[in-house]
Design a protein around this motif. Sequence first.
Motif, PDB file in Angstrom:
ATOM      1  N   MET A  80       0.820  -1.180   0.000  1.00  0.00           N
ATOM      2  CA  MET A  80       0.000   0.000   0.000  1.00  0.00           C
ATOM      3  C   MET A  80       0.876   1.259   0.000  1.00  0.00           C
ATOM      4  SD  MET A  80      -3.012   0.934   2.615  1.00  0.00           S
ATOM      5  CE  MET A  80      -4.362   1.836   1.986  1.00  0.00           C
ATOM      6  N   PHE A  81       1.903   1.294   0.828  1.00  0.00           N
ATOM      7  CA  PHE A  81       2.831   2.423   0.856  1.00  0.00           C
ATOM      8  C   PHE A  81       4.225   1.928   0.502  1.00  0.00           C
ATOM      9  CE2 PHE A  81      -0.447   3.614   3.965  1.00  0.00           C
ATOM     10  CZ  PHE A  81      -0.827   4.840   3.457  1.00  0.00           C
ATOM     11  N   GLN A  82       5.023   2.835  -0.022  1.00  0.00           N
ATOM     12  CA  GLN A  82       6.410   2.475  -0.297  1.00  0.00           C
ATOM     13  C   GLN A  82       7.149   2.311   1.022  1.00  0.00           C
ATOM     14  OE1 GLN A  82       8.123   5.479  -2.778  1.00  0.00           O
ATOM     15  NE2 GLN A  82       6.822   4.986  -4.526  1.00  0.00           N
ATOM     16  N   LYS A  83       8.088   1.391   1.030  1.00  0.00           N
ATOM     17  CA  LYS A  83       8.855   1.125   2.247  1.00  0.00           C
ATOM     18  C   LYS A  83       9.556   2.379   2.754  1.00  0.00           C
ATOM     19  CE  LYS A  83      12.379  -1.946   4.186  1.00  0.00           C
ATOM     20  NZ  LYS A  83      12.151  -1.429   5.493  1.00  0.00           N
ATOM     21  N   SER A  84      10.081   3.192   1.871  1.00  0.00           N
ATOM     22  CA  SER A  84      10.786   4.410   2.293  1.00  0.00           C
ATOM     23  C   SER A  84       9.838   5.387   2.993  1.00  0.00           C
ATOM     24  CB  SER A  84      11.456   5.094   1.097  1.00  0.00           C
ATOM     25  OG  SER A  84      10.478   5.474   0.136  1.00  0.00           O
ATOM     26  N   VAL A  85       8.596   5.467   2.540  1.00  0.00           N
ATOM     27  CA  VAL A  85       7.612   6.344   3.169  1.00  0.00           C
ATOM     28  C   VAL A  85       7.289   5.831   4.570  1.00  0.00           C
ATOM     29  CG1 VAL A  85       5.246   7.212   3.038  1.00  0.00           C
ATOM     30  CG2 VAL A  85       6.635   7.074   0.962  1.00  0.00           C
ATOM     31  N   LEU A  86       7.081   4.535   4.699  1.00  0.00           N
ATOM     32  CA  LEU A  86       6.799   3.945   6.006  1.00  0.00           C
ATOM     33  C   LEU A  86       7.971   4.126   6.961  1.00  0.00           C
ATOM     34  CD1 LEU A  86       4.991   0.649   4.981  1.00  0.00           C
ATOM     35  CD2 LEU A  86       3.976   2.709   5.961  1.00  0.00           C
ATOM     36  N   ASP A  87       9.180   3.879   6.482  1.00  0.00           N
ATOM     37  CA  ASP A  87      10.366   4.030   7.328  1.00  0.00           C
ATOM     38  C   ASP A  87      10.507   5.461   7.829  1.00  0.00           C
ATOM     39  OD1 ASP A  87      10.991   1.366   7.059  1.00  0.00           O
ATOM     40  OD2 ASP A  87      12.483   1.694   5.470  1.00  0.00           O
ATOM     41  N   LYS A  88      10.285   6.423   6.954  1.00  0.00           N
ATOM     42  CA  LYS A  88      10.380   7.835   7.334  1.00  0.00           C
ATOM     43  C   LYS A  88       9.330   8.166   8.389  1.00  0.00           C
ATOM     44  CE  LYS A  88      10.062  12.494   5.455  1.00  0.00           C
ATOM     45  NZ  LYS A  88       9.826  13.307   4.265  1.00  0.00           N
ATOM     46  N   TYR A  89       8.122   7.694   8.199  1.00  0.00           N
ATOM     47  CA  TYR A  89       7.048   7.966   9.154  1.00  0.00           C
ATOM     48  C   TYR A  89       7.327   7.313  10.507  1.00  0.00           C
ATOM     49  CZ  TYR A  89       2.487   8.040  11.359  1.00  0.00           C
ATOM     50  OH  TYR A  89       1.466   8.219  12.250  1.00  0.00           O
ATOM     51  N   ILE A  90       7.758   6.080  10.495  1.00  0.00           N
ATOM     52  CA  ILE A  90       8.032   5.348  11.735  1.00  0.00           C
ATOM     53  C   ILE A  90       9.146   6.029  12.531  1.00  0.00           C
ATOM     54  CG2 ILE A  90       8.960   3.167  12.645  1.00  0.00           C
ATOM     55  CD1 ILE A  90       7.316   1.782  10.395  1.00  0.00           C
ATOM     56  N   LYS A  91      10.165   6.524  11.848  1.00  0.00           N
ATOM     57  CA  LYS A  91      11.266   7.202  12.531  1.00  0.00           C
ATOM     58  C   LYS A  91      10.816   8.518  13.171  1.00  0.00           C
ATOM     59  CE  LYS A  91      14.931   5.203   9.761  1.00  0.00           C
ATOM     60  NZ  LYS A  91      15.953   5.426   8.742  1.00  0.00           N
ATOM     61  N   SER A  92       9.772   9.141  12.633  1.00  0.00           N
ATOM     62  CA  SER A  92       9.326  10.438  13.151  1.00  0.00           C
ATOM     63  C   SER A  92       8.384  10.319  14.348  1.00  0.00           C
ATOM     64  CB  SER A  92       8.634  11.234  12.034  1.00  0.00           C
ATOM     65  OG  SER A  92       7.387  10.645  11.720  1.00  0.00           O
ATOM     66  N   ILE A  93       7.966   9.108  14.691  1.00  0.00           N
ATOM     67  CA  ILE A  93       7.024   8.915  15.790  1.00  0.00           C
ATOM     68  C   ILE A  93       7.744   9.023  17.126  1.00  0.00           C
ATOM     69  CG2 ILE A  93       5.480   7.255  16.901  1.00  0.00           C
ATOM     70  CD1 ILE A  93       4.891   6.124  14.130  1.00  0.00           C
ATOM     71  N   ASP A  94       7.160   9.795  18.043  1.00  0.00           N
ATOM     72  CA  ASP A  94       7.689   9.923  19.401  1.00  0.00           C
ATOM     73  C   ASP A  94       7.324   8.650  20.163  1.00  0.00           C
ATOM     74  OD1 ASP A  94       8.399  10.572  21.973  1.00  0.00           O
ATOM     75  OD2 ASP A  94       7.072  12.305  22.134  1.00  0.00           O
ATOM     76  N   ALA A  95       8.327   7.869  20.531  1.00  0.00           N
ATOM     77  CA  ALA A  95       8.104   6.560  21.157  1.00  0.00           C
ATOM     78  C   ALA A  95       7.384   6.677  22.499  1.00  0.00           C
ATOM     79  CB  ALA A  95       9.424   5.824  21.319  1.00  0.00           C
ATOM     80  N   GLU A  96       7.741   7.673  23.295  1.00  0.00           N
ATOM     81  CA  GLU A  96       7.087   7.840  24.602  1.00  0.00           C
ATOM     82  C   GLU A  96       5.612   8.188  24.446  1.00  0.00           C
ATOM     83  OE1 GLU A  96       8.860  10.316  27.570  1.00  0.00           O
ATOM     84  OE2 GLU A  96      10.870   9.604  27.088  1.00  0.00           O
TER      85      GLU A  96
END
Length: 67
Positions: free
Chosen positions: A1-17
């Motif tokens: 559904m999404f390109q892997k690079s888009v998902l990776d970029k989004y996941i890295k931007s999420i505040d884990a806490e």
Amino acid sequence: MFQKSVLDKYIKSIDAELLEQKYKEFLNLLKPTKIKQIKVNKELQYQEGFCKRQTLFIKINKVCLNK
């Protein structure tokens, strides 16, 4: 559904806490007593109460309801 690079970029931007905190709030809504209460209530009653109590959308997502 999404390109892997888009998902990776989004996941890295999420505040884990923040994600962990919001996930715990979400799990709190899945307690057996809460689920039983939802099953007992009629659908319309629950929907009205859901909005009035401001449970999921406002507490977790900070969504505002129009009054």
